[in-house]
Structure formats: structure tokens, C-alpha cells
Design a protein around this motif. Structure first.
Motif, PDB file in Angstrom:
ATOM      1  N   ASP A  78       0.834  -1.198   0.000  1.00  0.00           N
ATOM      2  CA  ASP A  78       0.000   0.000   0.000  1.00  0.00           C
ATOM      3  C   ASP A  78       0.872   1.252   0.000  1.00  0.00           C
ATOM      4  O   ASP A  78       1.995   1.259   0.538  1.00  0.00           O
ATOM      5  CB  ASP A  78      -0.891   0.027   1.245  1.00  0.00           C
ATOM      6  N   LEU A  79       0.337   2.306  -0.594  1.00  0.00           N
ATOM      7  CA  LEU A  79       0.976   3.612  -0.546  1.00  0.00           C
ATOM      8  C   LEU A  79       0.167   4.526   0.359  1.00  0.00           C
ATOM      9  O   LEU A  79      -1.057   4.653   0.212  1.00  0.00           O
ATOM     10  CB  LEU A  79       1.050   4.243  -1.937  1.00  0.00           C
ATOM     11  N   HIS A  80       0.843   5.160   1.306  1.00  0.00           N
ATOM     12  CA  HIS A  80       0.224   6.170   2.166  1.00  0.00           C
ATOM     13  C   HIS A  80       0.596   7.530   1.587  1.00  0.00           C
ATOM     14  O   HIS A  80       1.783   7.850   1.432  1.00  0.00           O
ATOM     15  CB  HIS A  80       0.754   6.038   3.590  1.00  0.00           C
ATOM     16  N   VAL A  81      -0.407   8.334   1.230  1.00  0.00           N
ATOM     17  CA  VAL A  81      -0.168   9.633   0.597  1.00  0.00           C
ATOM     18  C   VAL A  81      -0.752  10.733   1.479  1.00  0.00           C
ATOM     19  O   VAL A  81      -1.955  10.753   1.754  1.00  0.00           O
ATOM     20  CB  VAL A  81      -0.794   9.704  -0.806  1.00  0.00           C
ATOM     21  N   LEU A  82       0.110  11.631   1.919  1.00  0.00           N
ATOM     22  CA  LEU A  82      -0.267  12.758   2.771  1.00  0.00           C
ATOM     23  C   LEU A  82      -0.191  14.038   1.956  1.00  0.00           C
ATOM     24  O   LEU A  82       0.827  14.309   1.304  1.00  0.00           O
ATOM     25  CB  LEU A  82       0.681  12.852   3.965  1.00  0.00           C
ATOM     26  N   ALA A  83      -1.250  14.851   1.968  1.00  0.00           N
ATOM     27  CA  ALA A  83      -1.229  16.147   1.304  1.00  0.00           C
ATOM     28  C   ALA A  83      -0.500  17.163   2.170  1.00  0.00           C
ATOM     29  O   ALA A  83      -0.776  17.280   3.372  1.00  0.00           O
ATOM     30  CB  ALA A  83      -2.656  16.627   1.029  1.00  0.00           C
ATOM     31  N   THR A  84       0.442  17.880   1.581  1.00  0.00           N
ATOM     32  CA  THR A  84       1.243  18.859   2.318  1.00  0.00           C
ATOM     33  C   THR A  84       0.898  20.278   1.851  1.00  0.00           C
ATOM     34  O   THR A  84       0.428  20.487   0.733  1.00  0.00           O
ATOM     35  CB  THR A  84       2.748  18.586   2.134  1.00  0.00           C
ATOM     36  N   PRO A  85       1.122  21.276   2.712  1.00  0.00           N
ATOM     37  CA  PRO A  85       0.657  22.638   2.399  1.00  0.00           C
ATOM     38  C   PRO A  85       1.508  23.327   1.344  1.00  0.00           C
ATOM     39  O   PRO A  85       2.726  23.141   1.271  1.00  0.00           O
ATOM     40  CB  PRO A  85       0.781  23.357   3.745  1.00  0.00           C
ATOM     41  N   CYS A  86       0.855  24.123   0.529  1.00  0.00           N
ATOM     42  CA  CYS A  86       1.512  24.991  -0.446  1.00  0.00           C
ATOM     43  C   CYS A  86       0.869  26.373  -0.385  1.00  0.00           C
ATOM     44  O   CYS A  86      -0.318  26.494  -0.076  1.00  0.00           O
ATOM     45  CB  CYS A  86       1.347  24.454  -1.872  1.00  0.00           C
ATOM     46  N   ARG A  87       1.667  27.390  -0.681  1.00  0.00           N
ATOM     47  CA  ARG A  87       1.127  28.722  -0.928  1.00  0.00           C
ATOM     48  C   ARG A  87       1.780  29.220  -2.203  1.00  0.00           C
ATOM     49  O   ARG A  87       2.977  29.509  -2.233  1.00  0.00           O
ATOM     50  CB  ARG A  87       1.413  29.676   0.240  1.00  0.00           C
ATOM     51  N   GLY A 145       1.066  19.691  -2.024  1.00  0.00           N
ATOM     52  CA  GLY A 145       2.139  18.756  -2.327  1.00  0.00           C
ATOM     53  C   GLY A 145       1.741  17.376  -1.833  1.00  0.00           C
ATOM     54  O   GLY A 145       0.656  17.181  -1.270  1.00  0.00           O
ATOM     55  N   PHE A 146       2.638  16.412  -2.015  1.00  0.00           N
ATOM     56  CA  PHE A 146       2.320  15.030  -1.656  1.00  0.00           C
ATOM     57  C   PHE A 146       3.542  14.346  -1.047  1.00  0.00           C
ATOM     58  O   PHE A 146       4.622  14.359  -1.637  1.00  0.00           O
ATOM     59  CB  PHE A 146       1.890  14.231  -2.891  1.00  0.00           C
ATOM     60  N   ALA A 147       3.341  13.745   0.123  1.00  0.00           N
ATOM     61  CA  ALA A 147       4.368  12.922   0.763  1.00  0.00           C
ATOM     62  C   ALA A 147       3.913  11.467   0.671  1.00  0.00           C
ATOM     63  O   ALA A 147       2.868  11.113   1.224  1.00  0.00           O
ATOM     64  CB  ALA A 147       4.579  13.335   2.211  1.00  0.00           C
ATOM     65  N   VAL A 148       4.693  10.637  -0.013  1.00  0.00           N
ATOM     66  CA  VAL A 148       4.311   9.262  -0.309  1.00  0.00           C
ATOM     67  C   VAL A 148       5.198   8.309   0.476  1.00  0.00           C
ATOM     68  O   VAL A 148       6.433   8.386   0.392  1.00  0.00           O
ATOM     69  CB  VAL A 148       4.434   8.964  -1.815  1.00  0.00           C
ATOM     70  N   SER A 149       4.566   7.404   1.228  1.00  0.00           N
ATOM     71  CA  SER A 149       5.298   6.407   2.021  1.00  0.00           C
ATOM     72  C   SER A 149       4.813   5.010   1.655  1.00  0.00           C
ATOM     73  O   SER A 149       3.638   4.806   1.325  1.00  0.00           O
ATOM     74  CB  SER A 149       5.074   6.636   3.520  1.00  0.00           C
ATOM     75  N   LEU A 150       5.711   4.044   1.756  1.00  0.00           N
ATOM     76  CA  LEU A 150       5.330   2.645   1.606  1.00  0.00           C
ATOM     77  C   LEU A 150       4.759   2.137   2.919  1.00  0.00           C
ATOM     78  O   LEU A 150       5.225   2.513   3.998  1.00  0.00           O
ATOM     79  CB  LEU A 150       6.545   1.803   1.211  1.00  0.00           C
ATOM     80  N   ALA A 151       3.755   1.301   2.831  1.00  0.00           N
ATOM     81  CA  ALA A 151       3.121   0.754   4.030  1.00  0.00           C
ATOM     82  C   ALA A 151       4.154   0.111   4.930  1.00  0.00           C
ATOM     83  O   ALA A 151       5.030  -0.634   4.481  1.00  0.00           O
ATOM     84  CB  ALA A 151       2.068  -0.275   3.640  1.00  0.00           C
ATOM     85  N   GLY A 152       4.083   0.436   6.215  1.00  0.00           N
ATOM     86  CA  GLY A 152       4.983  -0.146   7.199  1.00  0.00           C
ATOM     87  C   GLY A 152       6.289   0.595   7.384  1.00  0.00           C
ATOM     88  O   GLY A 152       7.062   0.269   8.280  1.00  0.00           O
ATOM     89  N   SER A 153       6.548   1.603   6.570  1.00  0.00           N
ATOM     90  CA  SER A 153       7.786   2.374   6.697  1.00  0.00           C
ATOM     91  C   SER A 153       7.505   3.718   7.342  1.00  0.00           C
ATOM     92  O   SER A 153       6.562   4.421   6.949  1.00  0.00           O
ATOM     93  CB  SER A 153       8.440   2.597   5.334  1.00  0.00           C
ATOM     94  N   PRO A 154       8.316   4.124   8.318  1.00  0.00           N
ATOM     95  CA  PRO A 154       8.124   5.440   8.929  1.00  0.00           C
ATOM     96  C   PRO A 154       8.655   6.573   8.061  1.00  0.00           C
ATOM     97  O   PRO A 154       8.411   7.738   8.348  1.00  0.00           O
ATOM     98  CB  PRO A 154       8.919   5.329  10.233  1.00  0.00           C
ATOM     99  N   ARG A 155       9.369   6.237   7.018  1.00  0.00           N
ATOM    100  CA  ARG A 155       9.988   7.254   6.176  1.00  0.00           C
ATOM    101  C   ARG A 155       9.099   7.618   4.991  1.00  0.00           C
ATOM    102  O   ARG A 155       8.319   6.815   4.504  1.00  0.00           O
ATOM    103  CB  ARG A 155      11.335   6.752   5.660  1.00  0.00           C
ATOM    104  N   THR A 156       9.265   8.848   4.523  1.00  0.00           N
ATOM    105  CA  THR A 156       8.621   9.295   3.301  1.00  0.00           C
ATOM    106  C   THR A 156       9.523   8.917   2.142  1.00  0.00           C
ATOM    107  O   THR A 156      10.653   9.412   2.041  1.00  0.00           O
ATOM    108  CB  THR A 156       8.398  10.817   3.329  1.00  0.00           C
TER     109      THR A 156
END
Length: 264
Positions: free
Chosen positions: A118-127, A142-153
Motif C-alpha cells: 500500500d501507498l500512504h499519501v499525505l497532502a502537504t501545504p503549499c502557498r 504537495g504530496f508525501a508518499v510512504s510505503l506501508a509499514g515504513s516510517p519514512r517518506t
């Protein structure tokens, strides 16, 4: 991870079996596009990869749909064939497609497919401009994409943004392997010295906050509204000016580059 810079903000990312495309722009050069309130820009360089050469796309990360340097006509034609398109909430309303999801900054979603993590995708702020410019420049993420089970982006795509407090806060909470850094210092004659995206000096401040392992600059070439030359950006992002443990990779357009991810 394999990354291919198509041109402008458009990058094809191949990660753990996923094929991810960012901000699809595939129009040929020469056309001038209106950006609203009398601002405009001319596309000066075409894509290094044609739309029909991209291949299947599982996920499109669309920072915003309302500027042609992030989504043009040929790029728009690719949206229906993608598995999922993630973009802003207003953008999802405008696109009105069943495969499109809108996210607000701070919201997250998960993309799943058989046989892949799975991919975890977090929306990040932009101005996308100076203070109080959002009603004119519109909503961007913006988008921060992580692999399932990994604490890293695994990869963070900044999107078109200036350096501002919410972006710094988000950076401090991300442990980033690969940072897709939108640069260019966008300016328009009509608005004089006002900038609508980061220059490399601001980018250096962002790198100090997040300390990514690899920085991949994009969206600094191919359009007339970029005010910072590539040579200046390379000078400011030289190795001796970066945080310890951070390297910069300047991609050759159209050629896939392998970037190593760090372990969990």
C-alpha cells in the motif's frame, strides 16, 4: 526507486511496482497560456517523453489543475486512464471524474493494489505566491508518499509553493528519502518582484528543515515565467551548502535514474 524527468514538474516515478506520474504536462512548446488577471507564460521546451510513451500509470499526483504548466491539454488527456488521480478539493470538483480524489493539506489517503505494498499519501501545504495571494493563485498541495509499514517518506513532491511557515512545519515532521523540489522563482511582469514559487535560496532553507537524503530539482526550466537561471540554482544547491547527508541529483530529461531508498 526509478525517476524519469519528462520536463517541467512532470516526473514518472517507479516505486515498489507502482507507476506514479506527477503534474502531467505534455504539450509541445511555443504556445502562450493565460494564468489569470493578465498573467501569462510561454512554454519554451517540449516534453522529453511523449504521452503515448509513458505507459500505464497507477497514480497521478496533481498539485493543481488550473495552471497549464502543471496540467496542460495533453496531460489532461491522460487523467481518465490512470488508476487514481489525487489533487486539491477544488480541483477534484472541477475535474469531476470517478477516479479523482480531492485532499486538503494534512489529509491522507491510501492507495492499494494486488501484489504491491500500500501507498500512504499525505497532502502537504503549499502557498503559490506571496501572502494573501491564494484567492488569485488558487489552491495547491504537495504530496508525501510512504510505503506501508515504513516510517519514512519515500518521496515528497513539494508542489508549486513559496517557503512559508506551514511548509516549514510540515518539513520538520517528514523523514524524506527523495525530495522532488519545485523551483524556478516564478515571476510575471505584471506583478513585478513578487514570486509565486521557491528560488534556490528559499529551497536551501527548506532543506535545512527536512534534511532529505536526495534532492531532485524540477520545474525550473521550459517556461518563460521562471526568473531564476539553472546555473544560479546549481550554485546555491552545491554540495558544500547542503545539510550533512543530503545530496542533489540533477536529472537528465527523458532518462530514468535509479535512486536508492534507505531501509526502515
Amino acid at each position: 526507486m526509478s525517476v524519469t524527468h519528462v520536463g517541467g514538474p512532470t516526473v514518472l516515478i517507479e516505486l515498489a511496482g507502482w507507476r506514479i506520474l506527477t503534474d502531467p504536462t505534455f504539450d509541445p512548446p511555443g504556445r502562450t497560456y493565460e494564468f489569470g488577471l493578465g498573467t501569462r507564460s510561454t512554454k519554451t521546451t517540449g516534453p522529453a517523453v511523449a504521452p503515448d510513451e509513458v505507459g500505464p500509470v497507477d497514480l497521478i499526483l496533481l498539485s493543481h489543475d488550473h495552471h497549464a504548466d502543471n496540467l496542460d491539454d495533453h496531460g489532461r488527456s491522460l487523467l481518465p486512464s490512470a488508476g487514481t488521480v489525487l489533487t486539491t478539493v477544488p480541483g477534484a470538483r472541477r475535474l469531476r471524474a470517478p477516479n479523482t480524489r480531492g485532499l486538503r493539506p494534512g489529509q491522507a489517503t491510501t492507495a492499494s493494489a494486488v501484489g504491491r505494498p500500500d501507498l500512504h499519501v499525505l497532502a502537504t501545504p503549499c502557498r503559490h505566491g506571496p501572502p494573501l495571494s491564494r484567492p488569485v493563485a488558487g489552491t495547491v498541495i504537495g504530496f508525501a508518499v510512504s510505503l506501508a509499514g515504513s516510517p519514512r517518506t519515500a518521496v515528497w513532491m513539494t508542489g508549486d509553493t513559496v517557503l512559508h511557515r506551514p511548509l516549514r512545519r510540515a518539513a520538520r515532521h517528514l523523514d524524506v528519502d527523495v525530495l522532488l523540489l519545485h523551483l524556478g522563482a516564478v515571476r510575471f511582469p505584471l506583478t513585478g518582484p513578487l514570486r509565486y514559487s521557491m528560488n534556490s535560496t528559499d529551497a536551501a532553507g527548506l532543506l535545512a528543515a527536512t534534511r532529505p537524503r536526495v534532492v531532485v530539482p524540477v520545474h525550473y526550466e521550459g517556461w518563460s515565467h521562471f526568473s531564476e537561471a539553472e546555473e544560479r540554482a546549481r550554485e546555491n544547491l552545491h554540495a558544500d551548502r547542503l545539510p550533512a547527508g543530503t545530496t542533489v541529483t540533477w536529472l537528465e530529461r527523458g532518462r530514468a535514474a535509479a535512486l536508492a531508498l534507505h531501509g526502515p
